[in-house]
Design a protein around this motif. Structure first.
Motif, PDB file in Angstrom:
ATOM      1  N   VAL A  18      43.021  37.295  45.070  1.00 12.14           N
ATOM      2  CA  VAL A  18      43.987  36.297  44.606  1.00 12.14           C
ATOM      3  C   VAL A  18      43.321  35.345  43.602  1.00 12.14           C
ATOM      4  CG1 VAL A  18      45.424  34.339  45.301  1.00 12.14           C
ATOM      5  CG2 VAL A  18      45.414  36.424  46.671  1.00 12.14           C
ATOM      6  N   ALA A  19      42.096  34.921  43.902  1.00 12.46           N
ATOM      7  CA  ALA A  19      41.392  34.030  42.977  1.00 12.46           C
ATOM      8  C   ALA A  19      41.152  34.715  41.635  1.00 12.46           C
ATOM      9  CB  ALA A  19      40.061  33.582  43.593  1.00 12.46           C
ATOM     10  N   ASP A  20      40.774  35.993  41.678  1.00  8.61           N
ATOM     11  CA  ASP A  20      40.576  36.740  40.432  1.00  8.61           C
ATOM     12  C   ASP A  20      41.887  36.831  39.645  1.00  8.61           C
ATOM     13  OD1 ASP A  20      37.936  37.129  41.034  1.00  8.61           O
ATOM     14  OD2 ASP A  20      38.194  39.165  41.800  1.00  8.61           O
ATOM     15  N   ALA A  21      42.988  37.012  40.376  1.00  4.16           N
ATOM     16  CA  ALA A  21      44.288  37.120  39.709  1.00  4.16           C
ATOM     17  C   ALA A  21      44.675  35.789  39.065  1.00  4.16           C
ATOM     18  CB  ALA A  21      45.353  37.567  40.705  1.00  4.16           C
ATOM     19  N   VAL A  22      44.411  34.691  39.763  1.00  5.32           N
ATOM     20  CA  VAL A  22      44.709  33.375  39.188  1.00  5.32           C
ATOM     21  C   VAL A  22      43.901  33.169  37.906  1.00  5.32           C
ATOM     22  CG1 VAL A  22      44.500  30.883  39.530  1.00  5.32           C
ATOM     23  CG2 VAL A  22      45.364  32.329  41.384  1.00  5.32           C
ATOM     24  N   ALA A  23      42.611  33.511  37.969  1.00 11.16           N
ATOM     25  CA  ALA A  23      41.762  33.364  36.787  1.00 11.16           C
ATOM     26  C   ALA A  23      42.268  34.245  35.649  1.00 11.16           C
ATOM     27  CB  ALA A  23      40.317  33.723  37.132  1.00 11.16           C
ATOM     28  N   GLY A  24      42.608  35.486  35.969  1.00 12.20           N
ATOM     29  CA  GLY A  24      43.101  36.400  34.939  1.00 12.20           C
ATOM     30  C   GLY A  24      44.388  35.907  34.306  1.00 12.20           C
ATOM     31  N   PRO A  43      48.650  38.195  56.242  1.00 15.77           N
ATOM     32  CA  PRO A  43      49.116  37.974  54.866  1.00 15.77           C
ATOM     33  C   PRO A  43      48.754  36.581  54.379  1.00 15.77           C
ATOM     34  CG  PRO A  43      50.953  37.899  56.416  1.00 15.77           C
ATOM     35  CD  PRO A  43      49.774  38.391  57.179  1.00 15.77           C
ATOM     36  N   LEU A  44      48.416  36.513  53.099  1.00 17.10           N
ATOM     37  CA  LEU A  44      48.074  35.229  52.515  1.00 17.10           C
ATOM     38  C   LEU A  44      49.321  34.376  52.331  1.00 17.10           C
ATOM     39  CD1 LEU A  44      45.469  36.335  49.830  1.00 17.10           C
ATOM     40  CD2 LEU A  44      45.038  35.346  52.074  1.00 17.10           C
ATOM     41  N   THR A  45      49.136  33.107  52.430  1.00 16.05           N
ATOM     42  CA  THR A  45      50.227  32.149  52.350  1.00 16.05           C
ATOM     43  C   THR A  45      50.137  31.382  51.027  1.00 16.05           C
ATOM     44  OG1 THR A  45      48.958  30.366  53.356  1.00 16.05           O
ATOM     45  CG2 THR A  45      50.084  31.895  54.857  1.00 16.05           C
ATOM     46  N   PRO A  46      51.190  30.645  50.691  1.00 18.21           N
ATOM     47  CA  PRO A  46      51.103  29.783  49.503  1.00 18.21           C
ATOM     48  C   PRO A  46      49.914  28.827  49.555  1.00 18.21           C
ATOM     49  CG  PRO A  46      53.374  29.985  50.182  1.00 18.21           C
ATOM     50  CD  PRO A  46      52.569  30.662  51.254  1.00 18.21           C
ATOM     51  N   ALA A  47      49.536  28.388  50.757  1.00 21.06           N
ATOM     52  CA  ALA A  47      48.374  27.506  50.878  1.00 21.06           C
ATOM     53  C   ALA A  47      47.100  28.232  50.468  1.00 21.06           C
ATOM     54  CB  ALA A  47      48.248  26.992  52.313  1.00 21.06           C
ATOM     55  N   ASP A  48      47.017  29.524  50.799  1.00 18.62           N
ATOM     56  CA  ASP A  48      45.855  30.308  50.382  1.00 18.62           C
ATOM     57  C   ASP A  48      45.816  30.443  48.859  1.00 18.62           C
ATOM     58  OD1 ASP A  48      44.952  30.857  53.036  1.00 18.62           O
ATOM     59  OD2 ASP A  48      46.519  32.381  53.215  1.00 18.62           O
ATOM     60  N   ALA A  49      46.976  30.670  48.264  1.00 16.37           N
ATOM     61  CA  ALA A  49      47.030  30.764  46.803  1.00 16.37           C
ATOM     62  C   ALA A  49      46.609  29.448  46.159  1.00 16.37           C
ATOM     63  CB  ALA A  49      48.438  31.152  46.354  1.00 16.37           C
ATOM     64  N   ALA A  50      47.000  28.342  46.787  1.00 12.36           N
ATOM     65  CA  ALA A  50      46.595  27.034  46.266  1.00 12.36           C
ATOM     66  C   ALA A  50      45.083  26.866  46.351  1.00 12.36           C
ATOM     67  CB  ALA A  50      47.308  25.922  47.037  1.00 12.36           C
ATOM     68  N   ASP A  51      44.481  27.346  47.452  1.00 16.39           N
ATOM     69  CA  ASP A  51      43.028  27.269  47.583  1.00 16.39           C
ATOM     70  C   ASP A  51      42.346  28.127  46.522  1.00 16.39           C
ATOM     71  OD1 ASP A  51      43.087  25.521  49.690  1.00 16.39           O
ATOM     72  OD2 ASP A  51      42.900  27.070  51.239  1.00 16.39           O
ATOM     73  N   ALA A  85      43.507  28.793  43.580  1.00 15.69           N
ATOM     74  CA  ALA A  85      43.633  28.055  42.318  1.00 15.69           C
ATOM     75  C   ALA A  85      42.638  26.901  42.264  1.00 15.69           C
ATOM     76  CB  ALA A  85      45.054  27.540  42.153  1.00 15.69           C
ATOM     77  N   ARG A  86      42.397  26.246  43.420  1.00 15.63           N
ATOM     78  CA  ARG A  86      41.407  25.172  43.449  1.00 15.63           C
ATOM     79  C   ARG A  86      40.017  25.709  43.129  1.00 15.63           C
ATOM     80  NH1 ARG A  86      40.724  22.874  48.650  1.00 15.63           N
ATOM     81  NH2 ARG A  86      39.452  21.265  47.638  1.00 15.63           N
ATOM     82  N   LEU A  87      39.710  26.909  43.621  1.00 20.02           N
ATOM     83  CA  LEU A  87      38.410  27.495  43.327  1.00 20.02           C
ATOM     84  C   LEU A  87      38.264  27.736  41.825  1.00 20.02           C
ATOM     85  CD1 LEU A  87      35.720  28.708  44.125  1.00 20.02           C
ATOM     86  CD2 LEU A  87      36.903  30.854  44.664  1.00 20.02           C
ATOM     87  N   VAL A  88      39.314  28.229  41.206  1.00 17.33           N
ATOM     88  CA  VAL A  88      39.271  28.443  39.760  1.00 17.33           C
ATOM     89  C   VAL A  88      39.112  27.111  39.036  1.00 17.33           C
ATOM     90  CG1 VAL A  88      40.557  29.287  37.762  1.00 17.33           C
ATOM     91  CG2 VAL A  88      40.601  30.574  39.901  1.00 17.33           C
ATOM     92  N   SER A  89      39.770  26.080  39.542  1.00 24.30           N
ATOM     93  CA  SER A  89      39.640  24.766  38.895  1.00 24.30           C
ATOM     94  C   SER A  89      38.214  24.246  39.012  1.00 24.30           C
ATOM     95  CB  SER A  89      40.621  23.766  39.508  1.00 24.30           C
ATOM     96  OG  SER A  89      40.218  23.381  40.812  1.00 24.30           O
ATOM     97  N   PHE A  90      37.539  24.536  40.120  1.00 24.15           N
ATOM     98  CA  PHE A  90      36.136  24.165  40.235  1.00 24.15           C
ATOM     99  C   PHE A  90      35.307  24.920  39.191  1.00 24.15           C
ATOM    100  CE2 PHE A  90      36.913  22.903  44.829  1.00 24.15           C
ATOM    101  CZ  PHE A  90      36.601  21.566  44.638  1.00 24.15           C
ATOM    102  N   GLY A  91      35.665  26.178  38.971  1.00 24.98           N
ATOM    103  CA  GLY A  91      34.947  26.966  37.979  1.00 24.98           C
ATOM    104  C   GLY A  91      35.101  26.430  36.572  1.00 24.98           C
ATOM    105  N   LEU A  92      36.160  25.685  36.327  1.00 22.74           N
ATOM    106  CA  LEU A  92      36.381  25.084  35.015  1.00 22.74           C
ATOM    107  C   LEU A  92      35.671  23.741  34.856  1.00 22.74           C
ATOM    108  CD1 LEU A  92      40.176  25.917  34.608  1.00 22.74           C
ATOM    109  CD2 LEU A  92      38.287  26.860  33.273  1.00 22.74           C
ATOM    110  N   GLN A  93      34.880  23.383  35.870  1.00 24.69           N
ATOM    111  CA  GLN A  93      34.052  22.176  35.794  1.00 24.69           C
ATOM    112  C   GLN A  93      32.586  22.617  35.808  1.00 24.69           C
ATOM    113  OE1 GLN A  93      35.486  18.947  38.543  1.00 24.69           O
ATOM    114  NE2 GLN A  93      36.950  20.499  39.167  1.00 24.69           N
ATOM    115  N   PRO A  94      32.078  23.098  34.690  1.00 20.86           N
ATOM    116  CA  PRO A  94      30.765  23.746  34.682  1.00 20.86           C
ATOM    117  C   PRO A  94      29.597  22.840  35.042  1.00 20.86           C
ATOM    118  CG  PRO A  94      31.559  23.387  32.443  1.00 20.86           C
ATOM    119  CD  PRO A  94      32.702  23.077  33.347  1.00 20.86           C
ATOM    120  N   LYS A  95      29.773  21.526  34.939  1.00 22.15           N
ATOM    121  CA  LYS A  95      28.670  20.623  35.264  1.00 22.15           C
ATOM    122  C   LYS A  95      28.642  20.257  36.745  1.00 22.15           C
ATOM    123  CE  LYS A  95      27.534  17.523  32.166  1.00 22.15           C
ATOM    124  NZ  LYS A  95      27.591  16.383  31.199  1.00 22.15           N
ATOM    125  N   LEU A  96      29.571  20.798  37.528  1.00 26.25           N
ATOM    126  CA  LEU A  96      29.628  20.510  38.962  1.00 26.25           C
ATOM    127  C   LEU A  96      28.965  21.640  39.744  1.00 26.25           C
ATOM    128  CD1 LEU A  96      30.659  18.859  41.395  1.00 26.25           C
ATOM    129  CD2 LEU A  96      32.786  20.204  41.265  1.00 26.25           C
TER     130      LEU A  96
END
Length: 291
Positions: free
Chosen positions: A65-71, A20-28, A30-41
């Protein structure tokens, strides 16, 4: 004679239970989505970003989980790959959405200028990927110049004005009624470079409007400036190609082709209109002919 004991077959083992995924996985995620919001990186420049991309591709539960965070943030995941990173687009109701009206209000207070800014963005998209085959090819990099976009749009609009005159349409409606003017009429009326060196006048010229459009796209990670020739030379990024693919499914690009700026073809078309004699573009336009 002794009989050997019957062999015991190993008990079949089922697939390992999913951890099962943990809160730390959910945080990761969310970090991936935050990277996606930096289009020049680009992912190649950040080890953590690249590692999270690999995890997205290799661990379906993490990807969900990442797709859900983005959605939940009103983002649509267009692609997740080393080529484009986590490419996301804002849904219409997302807090991250940049609406054309808002963009135009930042650029100008004139209603007609807002319309021209929208036309400039559509023209850049169409010229960056002039053929359907270019838009479908992941390895294709489009190239545009500010002067090239301005000159091509102006040339096409002038051709439309000629056609309207031939049909006896009113090509000179009252200037105090801009709502009666079609986009090409407004564009043709506007100076290409501005009559003076005054910055405000220049910003309202069609070259200034196109320049603002491509600068905005470059700041957003959709174009990459590669030179200063012809008012600025830019190449496309994978993220912009994904965005234009989404745009191609909307009515906006259809309206552009209806305007007659870029012909739709089977992949073998040209940027220029069909008339072989109609090639009187401005000197130094730097039009981006491809292959």
């Amino acid at each position: 004679m002794s009989i050997p004991p019957p062999s015991t077959a190993p008990t079949p083992q089922g697939p390992p239970a999913a951890v099962p995924l943990t809160p730390a996985d959910a945080a990761d995620a969310a970090r991936l989505v935050s990277f996606g919001l930096q289009p020049k990186l680009p992912p190649a420049r950040d080890a953590d970003y690249a590692a999270l991309l690999r995890r997205y591709q290799e661990e379906p539960p993490f990807a969900r989980v990442a797709d859900a965070v983005a959605g939940g943030l009103g983002l649509v995941v267009l692609e997740v790959s080393p080529r484009a990173g986590m490419a996301v687009a804002a849904a219409e109701d997302s807090v991250f959405a940049v609406r054309m009206g808002e963009y135009a209000r930042r650029a100008t207070a004139e209603t007609t200028d807002r319309f021209l800014h929208g036309l400039a963005h559509l023209a850049v998209a169409a010229l960056a990927f002039p053929r359907p085959a270019d838009l479908a090819d992941d390895d294709y990099l489009g190239r545009i110049t500010v002067n090239g976009v301005e000159s091509f749009v102006r040339h096409a609009c002038e051709r439309l004005a000629e056609r309207a005159a031939e049909r006896g349409e009113n090509t000179d409606p009252a200037s105090e009624e801009p709502g009666l003017e079609a986009a090409w009429r407004v564009y043709v009326r506007r100076s290409a470079t501005g009559a003076t060196k005054d910055a405000r006048r220049l910003a309202g010229s069609t070259t200034g409007i196109v320049g603002k459009a491509v600068a905005f796209l470059a700041d957003s990670g959709f174009l990459h400036r590669v030179g200063d020739e012809q008012g600025g030379t830019y190449r496309t990024t994978p993220r912009y190609q994904l965005q234009v693919r989404e745009l191609a499914t909307t009515a906006a690009l259809t309206e552009l082709t209806d305007l007659g700026l870029v012909p739709v073809s089977d992949g073998s078309g040209t940027l220029l209109p069909g008339d072989p004699d109609a090639t009187d573009l401005a000197d130094g336009a730097g039009l981006p002919f491809h292959r």
